[in-house]
Design a protein around this motif. Structure first.
Motif, PDB file in Angstrom:
ATOM      1  N   SER A 126      -9.787  12.021  -6.678  1.00  0.00           N
ATOM      2  CA  SER A 126      -9.028  11.414  -5.582  1.00  0.00           C
ATOM      3  C   SER A 126      -7.969  10.483  -6.165  1.00  0.00           C
ATOM      4  N   ASP A 127      -6.792  10.540  -5.578  1.00  0.00           N
ATOM      5  CA  ASP A 127      -5.691   9.673  -6.011  1.00  0.00           C
ATOM      6  C   ASP A 127      -5.794   8.349  -5.254  1.00  0.00           C
ATOM      7  N   LEU A 128      -6.854   7.611  -5.604  1.00  0.00           N
ATOM      8  CA  LEU A 128      -7.250   6.436  -4.824  1.00  0.00           C
ATOM      9  C   LEU A 128      -6.168   5.369  -4.767  1.00  0.00           C
ATOM     10  N   ALA A 174      -4.106   4.244  -1.526  1.00  0.00           N
ATOM     11  CA  ALA A 174      -4.358   2.876  -1.046  1.00  0.00           C
ATOM     12  C   ALA A 174      -3.059   2.116  -0.845  1.00  0.00           C
ATOM     13  N   ALA A 175      -2.035   2.424  -1.651  1.00  0.00           N
ATOM     14  CA  ALA A 175      -0.725   1.777  -1.466  1.00  0.00           C
ATOM     15  C   ALA A 175      -0.120   2.165  -0.127  1.00  0.00           C
ATOM     16  N   VAL A 176      -0.353   3.411   0.298  1.00  0.00           N
ATOM     17  CA  VAL A 176       0.109   3.840   1.625  1.00  0.00           C
ATOM     18  C   VAL A 176      -0.722   3.164   2.706  1.00  0.00           C
ATOM     19  N   ALA A 177      -2.042   3.169   2.542  1.00  0.00           N
ATOM     20  CA  ALA A 177      -2.925   2.573   3.539  1.00  0.00           C
ATOM     21  C   ALA A 177      -2.649   1.078   3.703  1.00  0.00           C
ATOM     22  N   ALA A 178      -2.301   0.407   2.596  1.00  0.00           N
ATOM     23  CA  ALA A 178      -2.012  -1.020   2.678  1.00  0.00           C
ATOM     24  C   ALA A 178      -0.823  -1.286   3.590  1.00  0.00           C
ATOM     25  N   VAL A 179       0.211  -0.473   3.485  1.00  0.00           N
ATOM     26  CA  VAL A 179       1.356  -0.623   4.382  1.00  0.00           C
ATOM     27  C   VAL A 179       0.938  -0.321   5.813  1.00  0.00           C
ATOM     28  N   LEU A 181      -8.750   7.454   4.261  1.00  0.00           N
ATOM     29  CA  LEU A 181      -7.327   7.310   3.937  1.00  0.00           C
ATOM     30  C   LEU A 181      -7.067   7.415   2.444  1.00  0.00           C
ATOM     31  N   VAL A 182      -8.022   6.977   1.616  1.00  0.00           N
ATOM     32  CA  VAL A 182      -7.748   6.915   0.176  1.00  0.00           C
ATOM     33  C   VAL A 182      -8.406   8.035  -0.619  1.00  0.00           C
TER      34      VAL A 182
END
Length: 513
Positions: A149-151, A155-160, A199-200
């Motif tokens: 997984s490209d965690l 996660a950078a997308v999910a953070a936004v 999401l991640v």
């Protein structure tokens, strides 16, 4: 806000890698989920809600992650835990992905939601479509994923999405994720139980950015045949070569390799109507293997590109979620589909194939060097008569630059996927390193594009200096005409190769559409 453009409708039917690449590369593309996709997403969410209500222990829903897999999360902390998961995994480093790659990451994850295994809510899936349609560009660091997984990238997308993290504005400046959402009139997403992991936990960077690499690889396959054809034209005029027998239908029919046949057909098409098609008693019985066996080399590369496309589409249309919200059984099931081994090995094999394509190209360039010496000697003799030394259109040591690029291709062909350490208290004890293999492939692509551009420039220069009474093929004539204008400007070597590379790839883009 992006302007009006094409629309990609995501349903439950299979999507293709090229259409994902097209939508990612064009920021005006509108993306939407149809009713069937939203229904399936809701059904997968129902599986999650059922598991949560049952009180059963489910990885990442009500337990910690990795080595904490058997540690429960109290029910009163589950919503806060969603935020913690996003913050914890938002740990990538390095340069940020460009807009096309960032869009590809979001789009690949959105398509993953539509397959019905993630268990996110329909409104969460629609929010990711809104991120794309609003032109939001999350600041996604390149490094951090080990390919299980490209965690960190996700996660950078999910953070936004939750109003944290960072994004890039249209000028490329870094801005808070909350500001990017506000500027797009979007409210931050409040995650429901289990959604943070959903999401991640996917390979959306490797898959999404991989679709962009696929398009480049497809164009490079055509460029390799163009460069070869120009070299065949040149070697025929300067060294008695250019034997087209190895490209003939009988030879190609004798070995059932589709890519090889397509390469030979492309060369014959480029040379059609030209001098090389004529019977030439003086032609060499056999050219060097870099010419004669080029269909075999280019063909093997073409076949690997097709296998790569299939590997991407397996990932795009599969359900890589862990745990899997399985609509069929109604259960949350743990598994290892987040391990994209087939895709990672495809990244590996393509770099090796590109090195072989580069070896053949550099050897052909070397055989075109003696005619260049003859031309330089002629120019020097003319200058001795007082006319001044003419500035040549082709820099003399481009062959050396080609040799340096080949050395880089050979270095990049080394395995990348074998180096992952064990992580998370030896629970995560194998990884694919697919992102590293992809990034090495992207470097290989750039080097190979430049190398083939040098071959095409060298062949075109020699053909422009050759006897015009020997007509070129229709296809090669068009390429020489395109590169003649660039050569005539006599730009510095670096600019010359870059302009030629761009022109040739644009031509291949038109050929593949």
């Amino acid at each position: 806000m992006p302007g009006p453009g094409k629309t990609l409708v995501i349903g439950t039917s299979a999507v293709s890698a090229p259409e994902v690449a097209e939508a990612a590369a064009d920021p005006t593309f509108h993306v939407e989920l149809n009713r069937e996709a939203l229904t399936l997403i809701q059904q997968s969410r129902d599986v999650v809600e059922k598991a949560a209500a049952s009180g059963q222990r489910v990885y990442g829903l009500n337990t910690l992650l990795g080595s904490g897999r058997d540690t429960a999360v109290e029910e009163k902390s589950i919503l806060a835990y969603q935020v913690q998961v996003v913050r914890y995994h938002n740990s990538g480093v390095g340069a940020y992905l460009d807009r096309a790659a960032a869009r590809a990451v979001i789009l690949a994850r959105l398509i993953g939601f539509s397959r019905g295994g993630s268990g996110v809510r329909p409104e969460t899936a629609r929010f990711y479509a809104d991120l794309l349609n609003s032109g939001i560009h999350p600041a996604i660091p390149r490094e951090g994923s080990v390919g299980s997984s490209d965690l960190t990238q996700l996660a950078a997308v999910a953070a936004v999405a939750i109003g944290e993290g960072e994004a890039l504005d249209p000028s490329g400046a870094v801005v808070p994720g909350a500001k990017a959402l506000a500027d797009a009139a979007l409210q931050p997403l409040v995650l429901a139980p289990g959604e943070a992991l959903a999401l991640v936990s996917a390979n959306s960077y490797s898959v999404g950015a991989g679709t962009l690499a696929l398009v480049r690889l497809q164009r490079l396959a055509g460029l390799a045949d163009v460069a070869l054809s120009l070299s065949l034209e040149s070697i025929a005029r300067y060294d008695g070569g250019g034997n087209l027998s190895p490209f003939s239908p009988p030879i190609q029919a004798a070995k059932a390799v589709d890519g090889q046949r397509l390469s030979a057909e492309a060369v014959r098409r480029l040379l059609s109507g030209g001098w090389l098609e004529r019977a030439r008693p003086e032609v060499s019985v056999q050219d060097a293997l870099s010419f004669r066996a080029a269909p075999q080399t280019h063909g093997a590369f073409r076949d690997l590109v097709q296998q790569f496309e299939r590997a991407l589409e397996v990932e795009l249309n599969g359900r890589s979620d862990n745990p899997l919200a399985d609509v069929g059984s109604g259960l949350m099931v743990s598994g290892g589909n987040f391990q994209p081994m087939q895709l990672a090995l495809s990244f590996e094999s393509l770099r090796l194939a590109l090195a072989h394509v580069g070896i053949s190209s550099e050897r052909r360039i070397a055989k075109l060097y003696p005619p260049q010496r003859t031309i330089r000697a002629r120019h020097l003799a003319a200058a001795s008569g007082g006319s001044g030394l003419a500035q040549e259109e082709l820099p003399g040591l481009l062959w050396y630059s080609a040799a340096g690029l080949l050395a880089e291709l050979k270095f990049l062909a080394a395995p990348a996927t074998l180096g992952a350490p064990t992580l998370s208290a030896d629970i995560e004890d194998h990884s694919t390193l697919a992102p590293l293999a992809l990034q090495q492939l992207e470097k290989s692509l750039e080097a190979a594009e430049k190398l083939l551009a040098i071959e095409a420039l060298t062949g075109s220069y020699l053909l422009l200096e050759a006897d015009a009474a020997q007509p070129l093929g229709k296809g090669t004539a068009a390429v020489v005409g395109c590169l003649a204008d660039i050569l005539a400007d006599r730009p510095p070597a670096s600019e010359l190769v870059e302009r030629a590379r761009h022109a040739l790839l644009v031509r291949e883009e038109g050929e593949t559409q």
